[in-house]
Design an enzyme around this catalytic site. Structure first.
Site, PDB file in Angstrom:
ATOM      1  N   ASP A  67       0.724  -1.184   0.079  1.00  0.00           N
ATOM      2  CA  ASP A  67       0.067   0.086   0.015  1.00  0.00           C
ATOM      3  C   ASP A  67       0.827   1.273  -0.363  1.00  0.00           C
ATOM      4  OD1 ASP A  67       0.966  -0.048   2.569  1.00  0.00           O
ATOM      5  OD2 ASP A  67      -1.002  -0.146   3.288  1.00  0.00           O
ATOM      6  N   ASP A  72      -1.031  -6.026   0.018  1.00  0.00           N
ATOM      7  CA  ASP A  72      -1.596  -5.510   0.916  1.00  0.00           C
ATOM      8  C   ASP A  72      -3.202  -5.165   1.190  1.00  0.00           C
ATOM      9  OD1 ASP A  72       0.583  -4.989   2.995  1.00  0.00           O
ATOM     10  OD2 ASP A  72       1.344  -3.267   1.827  1.00  0.00           O
ATOM     11  N   GLU A  99       9.109  -4.299  10.582  1.00  0.00           N
ATOM     12  CA  GLU A  99       9.558  -3.127  10.156  1.00  0.00           C
ATOM     13  C   GLU A  99      10.192  -1.932  11.221  1.00  0.00           C
ATOM     14  OE1 GLU A  99       6.829  -1.030   7.260  1.00  0.00           O
ATOM     15  OE2 GLU A  99       7.980   0.697   7.373  1.00  0.00           O
TER      16      GLU A  99
HETATM   17  O1  KIV Z   1       3.511  -1.156   1.610  1.00  0.00           O
HETATM   18  C1  KIV Z   1       4.674  -1.554   1.452  1.00  0.00           C
HETATM   19  O2  KIV Z   1       5.451  -1.044   0.760  1.00  0.00           O
HETATM   20  C2  KIV Z   1       5.092  -2.261   2.666  1.00  0.00           C
HETATM   21  C3  KIV Z   1       6.521  -2.469   2.862  1.00  0.00           C
HETATM   22  C4  KIV Z   1       7.366  -1.015   3.571  1.00  0.00           C
HETATM   23  C5  KIV Z   1       6.920  -3.780   3.947  1.00  0.00           C
HETATM   24  O3  KIV Z   1       4.299  -2.606   3.681  1.00  0.00           O
END
Ligand code: KIV
Length: 271
Positions: free
Chosen positions: A51, A90, A189
């Site tokens: 996301d 996501d 993270e």
């Molecule tokens: O949305 C994304 O790119 C992420 C990464 C930072 C792990 O969740």
């Protein structure tokens, strides 16, 4: 990079095997067909349709505004390109928290309409019911703990998380809960490397880090950050492999100059 002949398609089981072998997992984000094709051909094991598209594709300051329809659009574009990598998508903010039926329906849409391989959700105990319900439909789930950008308004800042005993303890408990629930992997993270090391050694499933040090089972970065397309974002954990913003601007300036001077198109570039 894994031996391509050994794995013609990366599955959640392959990732588990890589952890057992002690072979690190390389994961990057992608949001479109062309980039996803380059990543897949380069041998990256996991592609995340993150996301973070909300930031790097749409120009929002947070990940909150991106919608499920927009995530499905990005994911479907990526899926058209990818032959080998495992593609994780996501679930965007507001499509799974506090409502496990909505979480399942959102995940089913991602699997059906985009053809994705797995979904990723941010959070621990508080979203366990959603995770359970998604898993009960046979959809692989990746967890995400530590700095969870969808909670930025709760955190108030993007600084490193779980530096105190209480938050670190909750993160360890959450990681165990996610593993017990059946998640195939977890992203950690922006947390201390020592904490990530502890989680990685305690859990059987692969742990992927971003700003979580080297003692994890794999690493993930946002593609636009590591290629140097984004210019202002430079946290300590980010290694830039390229300065593509300068290269792109240089090429565009050369094109403008050629158009203005009528150097382009030349005799060979016309009919
Ligand atoms: O949305 C994304 O790119 C992420 C990464 C930072 C792990 O969740």
């Amino acid at each position: 990079m894994t031996d391509v002949s050994r794995y013609s398609k990366i599955t959640t089981h392959v990732l588990q095997e890589l952890k057992l072998r002690g072979e690190k997992i390389a994961m990057l984000t992608a949001y479109d067909y062309s980039m996803a094709q380059l990543l897949d051909e380069s041998g990256v094991e996991v592609i995340l349709v993150g996301d973070s598209a909300s930031n790097v594709m749409a120009g929002h300051t947070t990940t909150l505004p991106i919608t499920l329809d927009q995530m499905i659009y990005h994911a479907a574009s990526v899926m058209r390109a990818v032959k080998r990598a495992l593609v994780v998508v996501d679930l965007p903010f507001g499509t799974y928290q506090g409502n496990s039926i909505e979480a399942l329906n959102s995940s089913i849409r991602i699997m059906k309409e985009a053809g994705a391989n797995a979904v990723k959700l941010e959070g621990g105990k508080e979203i366990l019911e959603s995770i359970d319900r998604i898993l009960s439909a046979g959809i692989p789930v990746m967890g995400h703990l530590g700095l969870t950008p969808q909670s930025i308004h709760k955190f108030g800042t993007y600084i490193v998380r779980a530096t105190d005993k209480e938050e670190a303890g909750k993160l360890i408990d959450d990681a165990h809960l996610l593993e017990e629930a059946g998640c195939f992997s977890i992203i950690l993270e922006k947390i201390p490397a020592s904490l990530a090391k502890k989680v990685t050694s305690e859990l059987k499933i692969p742990i992927i880090g971003i700003g979580a040090g080297p003692h994890v089972d794999g690493q993930v970065l946002v593609l636009h950050d590591m290629l140097g397309i984004t210019q202002k974002f430079s946290p300590r954990f980010l290694r830039r492999y390229h300065n593509l913003s300068e290269e792109i601007k240089g090429s565009v300036k050369a094109y403008i100059s050629d158009v203005k001077s009528v150097d382009f198109p030349n005799e060979r570039e016309q009919y």
